[in-house]
Design an enzyme around this catalytic site. Sequence first.
Site, PDB file in Angstrom:
ATOM      1  N   CYS A  43      74.539 -43.895  14.495  1.00 50.86           N
ATOM      2  CA  CYS A  43      73.446 -43.708  15.379  1.00 50.86           C
ATOM      3  C   CYS A  43      73.694 -43.322  16.724  1.00 50.86           C
ATOM      4  CB  CYS A  43      72.311 -45.116  15.179  1.00 50.86           C
ATOM      5  SG  CYS A  43      71.135 -45.012  16.412  1.00 50.86           S
ATOM      6  N   CYS A  48      71.765 -40.202  15.630  1.00 54.53           N
ATOM      7  CA  CYS A  48      70.378 -40.171  16.311  1.00 54.53           C
ATOM      8  C   CYS A  48      70.563 -39.916  17.948  1.00 54.53           C
ATOM      9  CB  CYS A  48      69.634 -41.449  16.375  1.00 54.53           C
ATOM     10  SG  CYS A  48      69.824 -42.294  14.875  1.00 54.53           S
ATOM     11  N   LYS A  51      72.467 -36.539  19.073  1.00 58.89           N
ATOM     12  CA  LYS A  51      71.582 -35.583  18.470  1.00 58.89           C
ATOM     13  C   LYS A  51      70.224 -35.430  19.564  1.00 58.89           C
ATOM     14  CE  LYS A  51      68.349 -36.677  15.993  1.00 58.89           C
ATOM     15  NZ  LYS A  51      67.938 -37.081  14.596  1.00 58.89           N
ATOM     16  N   TYR A 180      66.575 -32.904   7.208  1.00 58.37           N
ATOM     17  CA  TYR A 180      66.126 -32.940   8.742  1.00 58.37           C
ATOM     18  C   TYR A 180      67.200 -32.733   9.428  1.00 58.37           C
ATOM     19  CZ  TYR A 180      68.083 -37.874   9.381  1.00 58.37           C
ATOM     20  OH  TYR A 180      68.990 -38.955   9.444  1.00 58.37           O
ATOM     21  N   ILE A 181      68.696 -33.186   9.064  1.00 58.20           N
ATOM     22  CA  ILE A 181      69.766 -32.812   9.788  1.00 58.20           C
ATOM     23  C   ILE A 181      69.883 -31.229  10.100  1.00 58.20           C
ATOM     24  CG2 ILE A 181      72.178 -33.211  10.231  1.00 58.20           C
ATOM     25  CD1 ILE A 181      71.772 -35.894   8.872  1.00 58.20           C
ATOM     26  N   GLU A 184      67.106 -29.806  12.309  1.00 58.40           N
ATOM     27  CA  GLU A 184      67.228 -30.264  13.654  1.00 58.40           C
ATOM     28  C   GLU A 184      68.570 -29.533  14.283  1.00 58.40           C
ATOM     29  OE1 GLU A 184      65.662 -35.015  13.273  1.00 58.40           O
ATOM     30  OE2 GLU A 184      68.001 -34.499  13.194  1.00 58.40           O
ATOM     31  N   ARG A 207      62.600 -30.963   1.638  1.00 59.20           N
ATOM     32  CA  ARG A 207      62.213 -31.577   0.365  1.00 59.20           C
ATOM     33  C   ARG A 207      61.721 -33.080   0.633  1.00 59.20           C
ATOM     34  NH1 ARG A 207      65.044 -33.768  -4.029  1.00 59.20           N
ATOM     35  NH2 ARG A 207      66.958 -33.479  -2.822  1.00 59.20           N
ATOM     36  N   ALA A 343      60.491 -39.464  12.180  1.00 57.47           N
ATOM     37  CA  ALA A 343      60.383 -38.153  12.907  1.00 57.47           C
ATOM     38  C   ALA A 343      61.648 -37.198  12.470  1.00 57.47           C
ATOM     39  CB  ALA A 343      60.486 -38.477  14.348  1.00 57.47           C
ATOM     40  N   HIS A 439      41.061 -37.666  26.144  1.00 52.56           N
ATOM     41  CA  HIS A 439      40.657 -36.140  26.298  1.00 52.56           C
ATOM     42  C   HIS A 439      41.199 -35.617  27.867  1.00 52.56           C
ATOM     43  CE1 HIS A 439      38.620 -32.459  25.745  1.00 52.56           C
ATOM     44  NE2 HIS A 439      38.434 -32.362  27.089  1.00 52.56           N
ATOM     45  N   GLU A 444      43.914 -36.473  20.336  1.00 54.05           N
ATOM     46  CA  GLU A 444      42.533 -36.625  20.122  1.00 54.05           C
ATOM     47  C   GLU A 444      41.797 -36.392  18.674  1.00 54.05           C
ATOM     48  OE1 GLU A 444      39.518 -35.104  22.588  1.00 54.05           O
ATOM     49  OE2 GLU A 444      41.104 -33.853  23.496  1.00 54.05           O
TER      50      GLU A 444
HETATM   51  C1  LIG Z   1      73.367 -36.168  12.564  1.00 50.27           C
HETATM   52  C2  LIG Z   1      72.421 -37.682  12.348  1.00 50.27           C
HETATM   53  C3  LIG Z   1      71.240 -37.762  12.970  1.00 50.27           C
HETATM   54  C4  LIG Z   1      70.504 -38.820  12.726  1.00 50.27           C
HETATM   55  N1  LIG Z   1      69.404 -38.982  13.065  1.00 50.27           N
HETATM   56  C5  LIG Z   1      68.496 -40.254  12.996  1.00 50.27           C
HETATM   57  C6  LIG Z   1      67.090 -40.414  13.772  1.00 50.27           C
HETATM   58  O1  LIG Z   1      66.682 -39.518  14.645  1.00 50.27           O
HETATM   59  N2  LIG Z   1      66.642 -41.666  13.639  1.00 50.27           N
HETATM   60  C7  LIG Z   1      67.048 -42.440  12.670  1.00 50.27           C
HETATM   61  O2  LIG Z   1      66.485 -43.351  12.596  1.00 50.27           O
HETATM   62  N3  LIG Z   1      68.116 -42.292  11.792  1.00 50.27           N
HETATM   63  C8  LIG Z   1      68.873 -41.082  12.182  1.00 50.27           C
HETATM   64  N4  LIG Z   1      69.987 -41.051  11.306  1.00 50.27           N
HETATM   65  C9  LIG Z   1      70.550 -42.064  10.352  1.00 50.27           C
HETATM   66  C10 LIG Z   1      71.270 -43.348  11.149  1.00 50.27           C
HETATM   67  O3  LIG Z   1      72.081 -42.981  11.942  1.00 50.27           O
HETATM   68  C11 LIG Z   1      71.639 -44.274   9.866  1.00 50.27           C
HETATM   69  O4  LIG Z   1      70.643 -44.546   9.197  1.00 50.27           O
HETATM   70  C12 LIG Z   1      72.072 -45.584  10.601  1.00 50.27           C
HETATM   71  O5  LIG Z   1      73.164 -45.149  11.606  1.00 50.27           O
HETATM   72  C13 LIG Z   1      72.831 -46.463   9.514  1.00 50.27           C
HETATM   73  O6  LIG Z   1      73.311 -47.519  10.111  1.00 50.27           O
HETATM   74  P1  LIG Z   1      74.460 -48.487   9.331  1.00 50.27           P
HETATM   75  O7  LIG Z   1      74.353 -49.833   9.879  1.00 50.27           O
HETATM   76  O8  LIG Z   1      73.926 -48.528   7.966  1.00 50.27           O
HETATM   77  O9  LIG Z   1      75.795 -47.487   9.144  1.00 50.27           O
HETATM   78  P2  LIG Z   1      76.624 -46.836  10.556  1.00 50.27           P
HETATM   79  O10 LIG Z   1      75.410 -46.727  11.789  1.00 50.27           O
HETATM   80  O11 LIG Z   1      76.918 -45.364   9.874  1.00 50.27           O
HETATM   81  O12 LIG Z   1      77.805 -47.629  10.755  1.00 50.27           O
HETATM   82  C14 LIG Z   1      78.781 -47.835   9.948  1.00 50.27           C
HETATM   83  C15 LIG Z   1      79.956 -48.151  10.482  1.00 50.27           C
HETATM   84  O13 LIG Z   1      80.819 -48.669   9.788  1.00 50.27           O
HETATM   85  C16 LIG Z   1      82.338 -48.209  10.019  1.00 50.27           C
HETATM   86  N5  LIG Z   1      83.130 -48.227   8.879  1.00 50.27           N
HETATM   87  C17 LIG Z   1      82.820 -47.720   7.854  1.00 50.27           C
HETATM   88  N6  LIG Z   1      83.917 -48.189   6.899  1.00 50.27           N
HETATM   89  C18 LIG Z   1      84.560 -48.997   7.540  1.00 50.27           C
HETATM   90  C19 LIG Z   1      85.817 -49.877   7.050  1.00 50.27           C
HETATM   91  N7  LIG Z   1      86.155 -49.815   5.900  1.00 50.27           N
HETATM   92  N8  LIG Z   1      86.270 -50.704   7.827  1.00 50.27           N
HETATM   93  C20 LIG Z   1      85.623 -50.877   9.372  1.00 50.27           C
HETATM   94  N9  LIG Z   1      84.694 -49.875   9.567  1.00 50.27           N
HETATM   95  C21 LIG Z   1      84.127 -48.996   8.775  1.00 50.27           C
HETATM   96  C22 LIG Z   1      81.926 -46.775  10.527  1.00 50.27           C
HETATM   97  O14 LIG Z   1      82.744 -46.140  11.485  1.00 50.27           O
HETATM   98  C23 LIG Z   1      80.786 -46.990  11.233  1.00 50.27           C
HETATM   99  O15 LIG Z   1      80.980 -47.177  12.724  1.00 50.27           O
HETATM  100  C24 LIG Z   1      70.918 -39.751  11.631  1.00 50.27           C
HETATM  101  C25 LIG Z   1      71.954 -39.777  11.027  1.00 50.27           C
HETATM  102  C26 LIG Z   1      72.820 -38.529  11.501  1.00 50.27           C
HETATM  103  C27 LIG Z   1      74.370 -38.530  10.579  1.00 50.27           C
END
Ligand SMILES: Cc1cc2nc3c(=O)[nH]c(=O)nc-3n(C[C@H](O)[C@H](O)[C@H](O)COP(=O)(O)OP(=O)(O)OC[C@H]3O[C@@H](n4cnc5c(N)ncnc54)[C@H](O)[C@@H]3O)c2cc1C
Length: 460
Positions: A43, A48, A51, A180-181, A184, A207, A343, A439, A444
Amino acid sequence: MADYDYDLFVIGAGSGGVRAARLTALDGKKVAVAEEYRVGGTCVIRGCVPKKFMVMASEVSHALEIAEGYGWSFDNAKFDWPTFLEAKDVEIARLSGIYAANLGKAGVELVHGRAVLKDAHTVEIVGKNRTITAEKILIATGGRPWKPEDMPGIEHAITSEEAFHLPELPKRILIAGGGYIAVEFAGIFAGLGVETTLIYRGPNILRGFDDDVRAHLAGEIEKRGIKVVLGCQHEKIEKTATGLVNHLENGMKLEADVVMFATGRIPHVKDLGLEAAGVEMNDEGAIKVDPYSKTTADNIWAIGDVTDRMNLTPVAIREAVAFHQTVYRDNPQHFDYEAVATAVFSQPPVGVVGLSEAEARRSCSKGVDVYVTRFRPMKYAFTGSDERVLMKLVVDADSQRVVGVHIVGPDSPEMIQLAAIAVKAGLTKAQWDATCAVHPTMAEELVTLKEKQSNATSAG
Ligand SMILES: Cc1cc2nc3c(=O)[nH]c(=O)nc-3n(C[C@H](O)[C@H](O)[C@H](O)COP(=O)(O)OP(=O)(O)OC[C@H]3O[C@@H](n4cnc5c(N)ncnc54)[C@H](O)[C@@H]3O)c2cc1C
């Protein structure tokens, strides 16, 4: 716990992992979190947040066009990609620093490096000669981009991760994908003046979204200059002296300077040692969890994108909170995935909460009432633009509850957050209508929609 180094070891300092680690440490537990890249996760670092900065940079070109209609003139307005990249990276570093500092303030130990499970209570930090034991483990490793690795020339294609750091703005970009990606980034590059083509194998973009939204948005992004090619798959990418030639299965050849694949994301489980810890995956390659985010191993939980339930930042955070309540507060909780607003930061953007018309037709036994309006926003009155807003309410014909709201148009992500409260609260169409309008606004329309769509009245 005496036998373990930590009460809780979290793998991944992203949206979900950071929240769970902090809450648990604030309860006085001994907690560590491993991060192999940068604190903040997808994120903050490559999702997010950066982006949205790119969207905002890109939208300025459209704002300038509108401004000219209002009498403004801009001599020589131009955009400098390196200046933007630098400003963005400074802000991302600041945010990542805040995340790391907040972990520290809560008493969480941050372990830099890749964690691999050795058994249900042991992780190894790769290359650091460090083995850690924990009573409980939380896997929050997120997802990563997927591209078809067996396609000839795919090594020339980038994903969203590299799109945040392109050394220069290309003249032409081709984006594969319809989610969405993809949509966007198509908007981002087109707004920045890049000749943009979006190629998607399906019959229409987005989709899973409401069909009216999909059709409306496809038309609107074309008005903003994006070439949309549907029903088409890539066959190969060929590097030539002048660029990257994309060969499509229908025989089309399209040349671009950059090719970006935004063809989906997969759970980040590669080489994580799940088997050694007794953690099973489902058929889609995500970690299998129960409603309380518990995996098939008794002392291991998983939250966020790695479980592939609803891949959004606020959802990962809510799953973290539910995990903490369940495991450390003796208050079993699971996240409610119904009526989660979302969104798409396309240009124009999309805001959606609840059911699409098709979903509502399947789930509302007495049919649905549908209210739709399409209009030109007031903002464009002086610009000659024929861009239009779409607003759609889907109402359960029996209970009269509004079960779906779909908006395509300026500020729709902001509007949908508030509409979501009403949908989540189960308010009826009459209650929406009893709310007095503000308004003149676009919103609205949401409380003044009177006419049911004639071909969409209740079944039976
Ligand atoms: C381009 C893009 C745009 C997005 N836009 C939006 C948006 O507008 N709104 C929204 O709500 N969501 C958005 N998302 C989705 C959102 O980013 C994710 O849903 C969210 O970050 C998921 O959080 P998480 O904690 O599951 O994992 P992440 O945030 O992905 O965190 C996982 C972390 O684990 C670390 N990691 C992985 N494996 C290991 C390991 N073995 N040892 C140590 N560290 C490790 C990674 O480096 C990473 O930092 C977007 C995603 C992308 C790719």
